[in-house]
Structure formats: structure tokens, C-alpha cells
Design an enzyme around this catalytic site. Structure first.
Site, short mmCIF file in Angstrom:
data_model
loop_
_atom_site.label_atom_id
_atom_site.label_comp_id
_atom_site.label_asym_id
_atom_site.label_seq_id
_atom_site.Cartn_x
_atom_site.Cartn_y
_atom_site.Cartn_z
N HIS A 456 0.87 -1.18 0.00
CA HIS A 456 0.00 0.00 0.00
C HIS A 456 0.90 1.22 0.00
O HIS A 456 1.71 1.41 0.90
CB HIS A 456 -0.92 0.03 1.22
CG HIS A 456 -1.85 1.20 1.21
ND1 HIS A 456 -3.10 1.16 0.63
CD2 HIS A 456 -1.69 2.48 1.67
CE1 HIS A 456 -3.67 2.34 0.75
NE2 HIS A 456 -2.84 3.16 1.38
N CYS A 457 0.74 2.07 -1.01
CA CYS A 457 1.61 3.24 -1.14
C CYS A 457 0.86 4.49 -0.69
O CYS A 457 -0.08 4.93 -1.36
CB CYS A 457 2.07 3.40 -2.59
SG CYS A 457 3.17 4.82 -2.80
#
Length: 622
Positions: A456-457
Site C-alpha cells: 500500500h503506497c
């Protein structure tokens, strides 16, 4: 009823009264055996065993011999327990089939708690036995002597797979036992782990129902049990902090009675998040989720500008500037306490990225435009920016590979997995209620299962997975070039507009000179260097994983958890690694006018590592 809190421990019947250590009671259910009895592994003379003992140990031939000799399979023993009960609690599926074929009543009541064999199997967590008994018509909605049906027992004892199966087979997720307790209340009170509470919440259980006698909600019961894990889940699901029981007590009141600091703080934070403890004009804004999101995204724009603006002011007094920076800090503190919520961990990094790039572009067009060549600098910069915006937009807003299913498909999957003995939480997501494809993972931030999950960025506010990983790589590539141009622009500006004596006085004097010449430009330069470092490192790591290892970030970090990876102290052997060239062709789907033939995989439906899958459900040559 008693008047004090201890009444919750003295009620009779199917009301929370057992202590945590009694969750697996050494009672009539296991007849003194700590665990279900295993088969005898040594040669023994079974000819003298009675049918109850033979059933407990699963000695099929001895049981059949006694039944064929005339033993009535419906006959209970001296403790009012039938053979079917003993077979069920010890998970003897072959004996259950045999006894039912000989006339055993599948829902016969027995034992001290007047329970069915299905109740016994449920308490012990034997999913395969539950499935088998229900195939023969066992009714999971029947109640035992304590007033509980099977779903209540499964929730109490933390048997998540059984809870899922019972709901998929039609049991009401909000079913109340004879004392008005729902499965969610039991899970909140008895099970100190995320499941089965998380699973029940996914099935849209009624979070704020009160029980029949105390009017306690699930949140009340979680507080009474000190179940901090479940408290967090219930608050996220919209549990009402101010709901009152029959005594007028809220969950916060109960937490204060127990003097539990963690619970008190979290429940108070939940109240503040809803704006209950704020002035009326702030309460309305606080309750507006969209407004809170805008504040969290907008705060970095304000802070980055103010830091550079104050530094650039033509004021010699650092005291005045210090006071101004103090005002900025106080403003941020006010905004964070008033409007920031649990989503700030994803909203703030995205806001920082957007704000940084916004002010960099402002600097480029208002400070650099007249100093740099249009054809050699501005035109490539603008072309790079178009590619950057496109890839960032696709990384941010496109589907990263969310694994979707309808309500009916979810229930069908649960039933199929349970009936094939595969309803294991390692391959089944209790939040999304889907069978997890290979390489997928549930993202705790997005609360979704993502196919070929990488990470997850926060900088793009989205997961990186099968649907947007290529765009994410493009985003990193063009962002790195954009930052390099920005650094070049800063250096060019200093060379044209600032008097420096680098060759004469050295590096640190040069730094002082350029910082004094244009504090705003120096501030933009520092931002550029910071972003250059993490972007360059991330891009190199991603390319190494894609080309040399054939794995995702998640797989690299958790390789030991996955059976299909061979992990040593120095290397990770991936079944998805086909060599550098092949990895690049497959990942970026290079075709080059038919020169290459990338292997395309639908990772949302790929459940094995085998490559000989048919088109649409696995590997496919193009």
C-alpha cells in the site's frame, strides 16, 4: 438481578458467566478428555471395549460388531449421551455416517446441557463434522439447555470457519439466543482476537443492538471483557459510544469503572471523532467526512508554503520569524486535533506529495521559465510532466486489482470450501469473504483483498497490485526525472541570480550564500533532494524485485509464510521467476510488434502456481 457490575458474572443460563479459562471447559462435553481422542496407534485388544469407548477412539470395526449384534444406536448411556454425540465430539465422521444409516436421530438431545450432536461438534470446532451432520439434516437453529444455538456457540469459542459456514447456510447473523445475546455480543465478550468479530461485521451485523436483559451492546460486552482488539473493530464499524444499557451506563462509563486507561482513551477519541466534545460550530464540520478529508489533504499545501514564505520574508529578526513558525505549529496542532482522523495515515502522505509537486511547478513556471531554454529544457520537462500526471492518476484512481464477489458468490464460496475441507483462514479472507488467489493479500489500510499485492503506497493513496503496478513503475520513473529537472533548475537559478564563492570559500559558505540569496528556492531544493532519495531507492528496489527475483514487495517480506517459496539465509527462490528478460516482458507486457509474447495472468482468479491454466482463469499466451 444484582445491582453492581458483578451481576454479569452471576447470571444463570446462556448469559456471559464463564471465566476466560473456562472457554474450553473440562465438562460433560469431553467426558474428562482434554482433547478429542485420537485413534489408537498400537495393537490392542478391542474385543472387550464397550461401544462408547470404541466410538470415542474411532474403532469402526468394533462399533459395527456391537451394532450388528443388536445394540440400539439411539440408546443413550448412563449419562444420557448417545453414540452420535460421542462420534461428533471426537470427529469420527465414518462412525457418524454408519450410526445414521442404522437409525440414529441426528438431532437427538443429550448430556447435561441437553444438546444435539451438532452442538457438541460446534463447541469443539469440528467444521468437517458440522458439515457432515448438516448434510444429514441437523438443525443448527435448535437451542441447548443454556439457550444457545450453534452460531452462538461458534462465536463464543472463536470458531470463525463454523460461524461463516452457518451464516452461508442461512443462519441469521443477528439471531438472538434465549437471553437476547447475538453472535456478535458473544464474540465481543469471549473471543480476544479479530475473528470471528471481523467476519460478523463483514456480514453487516447490527452493531448497536442491545441484549434482552442488560441492554448492553456488543461494545459494552467488549469493554466488560477488556477485549481491546474487538473494541477497535467495533468503533471502526460505527459502534455507538454513547449507547446506554438498562442502568444508563455507556461503554465509556464501564471503562471508567474498570479504570482501564487504554479503553478510556480510545472511547473518548471515538467521541471526539464524532465531534461530541467540540463546540457546536466545530461539531458540524467535524461530522463532515468530506470536509475532514479536504483539511487533511490541504494542510500540507499551507504548511509547505508558509515555511518557505516566512523564510523568504525580508525581516532580519529571527525572533519574529520564530514566533511566526510557532503560529504555524499551533495552527497545525489545532487542525490535527479538530479534523484529523484515522485516515490521516493515508491522506497526509498523499497531501504532502501533491503539495510538494504543486509548489515545485509554481516555482518552475514563475522562477525558472525565463532563465531556461524552451526546446532543450522546458519542452522535455513538460512532456515528462504529462507522462507523470498520467501514470500518477492511474496509480491513484485505477483499480489495483480488487477481488470482488457478490453476496451470493461469497456464501457459495464458503459452502464449497467448507464441504471440501478447505475453509482455512490461510486461503479464505474473513473480511472480504472470498477465497484468496495466489499472490493476493488483504490490505489493512484499504480493507480490501488485492490481486498480486505489492504494497500500500501512501504517496499515491492506493494499493499497488496487479491492476496498477505498471503505472506505479511509470510514476516512479517520470517522477525521478521531474525531480532531477527541478534540482537542475535550482542550481541554474543560483548560478544566474546569486553571488557565490564556492571555489574560494568552500561548500558550507556556498550553502549559506544560496540559502540567504533565496530561502524559498533553497526550501524547494531541500524538498527535491528528499523526494529524490526515496524515489530513487524505491525505483531500484522495485526493478530488482521485478527483474531479478520475480516477486512482489509483500512476497519478499513474507516469503517464509508462503509454502511455494524456497527461502534460505541468502536467497529466495520464486516459482514466478522466469529470468530477467522474461520477467520484464511479462510484467510490462512488451510485444514489440509481435516480437515478444508476454504471458498474461488474471491474478484475481489464479489460485495455483501452475502455468497450464486455460484462458481467462490463468496463464495465457498472446
Amino acid at each position: 438481578m444484582a445491582d453492581g457490575p458483578d451481576e454479569y458474572d452471576t447470571e444463570t443460563g446462556c448469559v456471559p458467566l464463564l471465566h476466560p479459562e473456562e472457554i474450553k471447559p473440562q465438562s460433560h462435553y469431553n467426558h474428562g478428555y482434554g482433547e478429542p481422542l485420537g485413534r489408537k496407534t498400537h495393537v490392542d485388544d478391542y474385543s472387550t471395549w464397550d461401544i462408547v469407548k470404541a466410538t470415542q477412539y474411532g474403532i469402526y470395526e468394533r462399533c459395527r460388531e456391537l451394532v450388528e449384534a443388536g445394540y440400539d444406536v439411539r440408546q443413550p448411556d448412563k449419562e444420557n449421551v448417545t453414540l452420535l454425540h460421542w462420534a461428533a465430539i471426537n470427529n469420527r465422521i465414518d462412525l457418524v455416517k454408519y450410526y445414521i444409516s442404522k437409525g440414529a436421530i441426528v438431532d437427538q438431545l443429550g448430556g447435561d446441557l441437553n444438546s444435539t450432536p451438532l452442538h457438541w461438534a460446534t463447541r469443539q470446532g469440528h467444521l468437517s463434522m458440522v458439515v457432515q451432520l448438516m448434510k444429514y439434516g441437523a438443525d443448527p437453529s435448535l437451542i441447548d439447555g443454556e439457550g444457545c444455538s450453534c452460531i452462538h456457540l461458534a462465536a463464543q469459542f472463536g470458531h470463525t470457519s463454523i460461524v461463516a459456514y452457518l451464516i452461508a447456510k442461512g443462519q441469521d447473523v443477528d439471531m438472538m439466543d434465549q437471553n437476547g445475546m447475538t453472535p456478535l455480543m458473544w464474540a465481543a465478550y469471549r473471543t480476544h482476537s479479530v475473528d470471528p468479530t471481523r467476519l460478523l461485521l463483514t456480514f453487516n451485523v447490527s452493531v448497536n443492538l442491545g441484549d434482552k436483559y442488560h441492554k448492553n451492546t456488543a461494545l459494552h460486552w467488549a469493554v466488560l471483557a477488556g477485549n481491546t482488539t474487538v473494541i477497535s473493530l467495533l468503533l471502526e464499524a460505527g459502534g455507538n459510544v454513547d449507547a446506554q444499557n438498562v442502568k444508563g451506563e455507556s461503554a465509556l462509563d464501564l471503562a471508567k469503572q474498570r479504570k482501564n486507561v487504554w479503553m478510556i482513551n480510545h472511547l473518548q477519541e471515538a467521541r471526539q471523532a464524532k465531534g461530541y466534545d467540540n463546540p457546536s460550530f466545530l461539531r458540524k464540520l467535524k461530522a463532515d467526512k468530506e470536509f475532514r478529508q479536504k483539511v487533511m489533504l490541504g494542510t500540507p499545501f499551507l504548511v509547505i508554503w508558509l515555511v518557505g514564505f516566512i523564510a523568504d520574508l525580508n525581516i532580519d529578526s529571527w525572533l519574529i520569524k520564530g514566533l511566526m513558525y510557532g503560529g504555524v505549529w499551533a495552527t497545525v496542532q489545532f487542525l490535527s486535533k479538530s479534523f484529523f482522523d484515522h485516515s490521516m495515515h493515508s491522506a497526509l502522505p498523499l497531501g504532502i506529495y501533491l503539495a510538494t509537486k504543486f509548489w515545485m511547478y509554481v516555482t518552475w513556471f514563475f522562477w525558472f521559465w525565463n532563465d531556461l531554454s524552451f526546446l532543450s529544457i522546458h519542452l522535455p520537462f513538460l512532456a515528462n510532466s504529462v507522462a507523470l500526471f498520467y501514470n500518477f492518476g492511474k496509480s491513484w484512481k485505477s483499480d489495483p486489482g480488487i477481488i470482488k464477489a457478490t453476496e451470493e458468490q461469497k456464501k457459495k464460496t464458503i459452502v464449497e470450501l467448507a464441504e471440501t475441507g478447505s475453509l482455512d483462514l490461510s486461503i479464505f479472507c474473513s473480511t472480504c469473504l472470498i477465497r484468496k488467489p495466489v499472490r493476493s493479500k488483504h490490505c489493512g489500510v484499504c480493507n480490501r483483498c488485492i490481486a498480486k499485492f505489492d504494497h500500500h503506497c501512501p504517496w499515491v493513496g492506493n494499493c499497488v497490485g496487479a491492476g496498477n503496478h505498471r503505472y506505479f513503475m511509470g510514476y516512479l520513473f517520470f517522477l525521478l526525472f521531474m525531480i532531477c529537472w527541478m534540482i537542475y533548475g535550482c542550481v541554474s537559478y543560483w548560478g544566474l541570480h546569486c553571488e557565490t564563492t564556492y571555489t574560494k570559500d568552500g561548500f558550507w559558505t556556498y550553502i549559506t550564500q544560496i540559502a540567504t540569496c533565496s530561502p524559498w528556492m533553497f526550501w524547494m531544493f531541500l524538498n527535491s533532494v528528499f523526494h529524490f532519495m526515496w524515489v530513487a531507492v524505491l525505483l531500484m528496489c522495485q526493478m530488482y524485485q521485478i527483474t531479478c527475483l520475480g516477486i512482489t514487495t509483500n512476497e519478499r517480506m513474507n516469503a517464509r509464510r508462503y509454502k511455494h517459496f524456497k527461502v534460505t539465509t541468502t536467497s529466495i527462490e520464486s516459482p514466478f521467476n522466469h529470468g530477467c528478460v522474461r520477467n520484464i516482458i511479462d510484467f510490462f507486457e512488451f510485444r514489440c510488434c509481435g516480437l515478444f509474447r508476454p504471458v498474461i495472468v488474471d491474478w484475481t482468479r489464479q489460485y495455483t502456481i501452475e502455468y497450464d491454466q486455460i484462458s481467462g482463469s490463468g496463464y495465457q499466451l498472446v
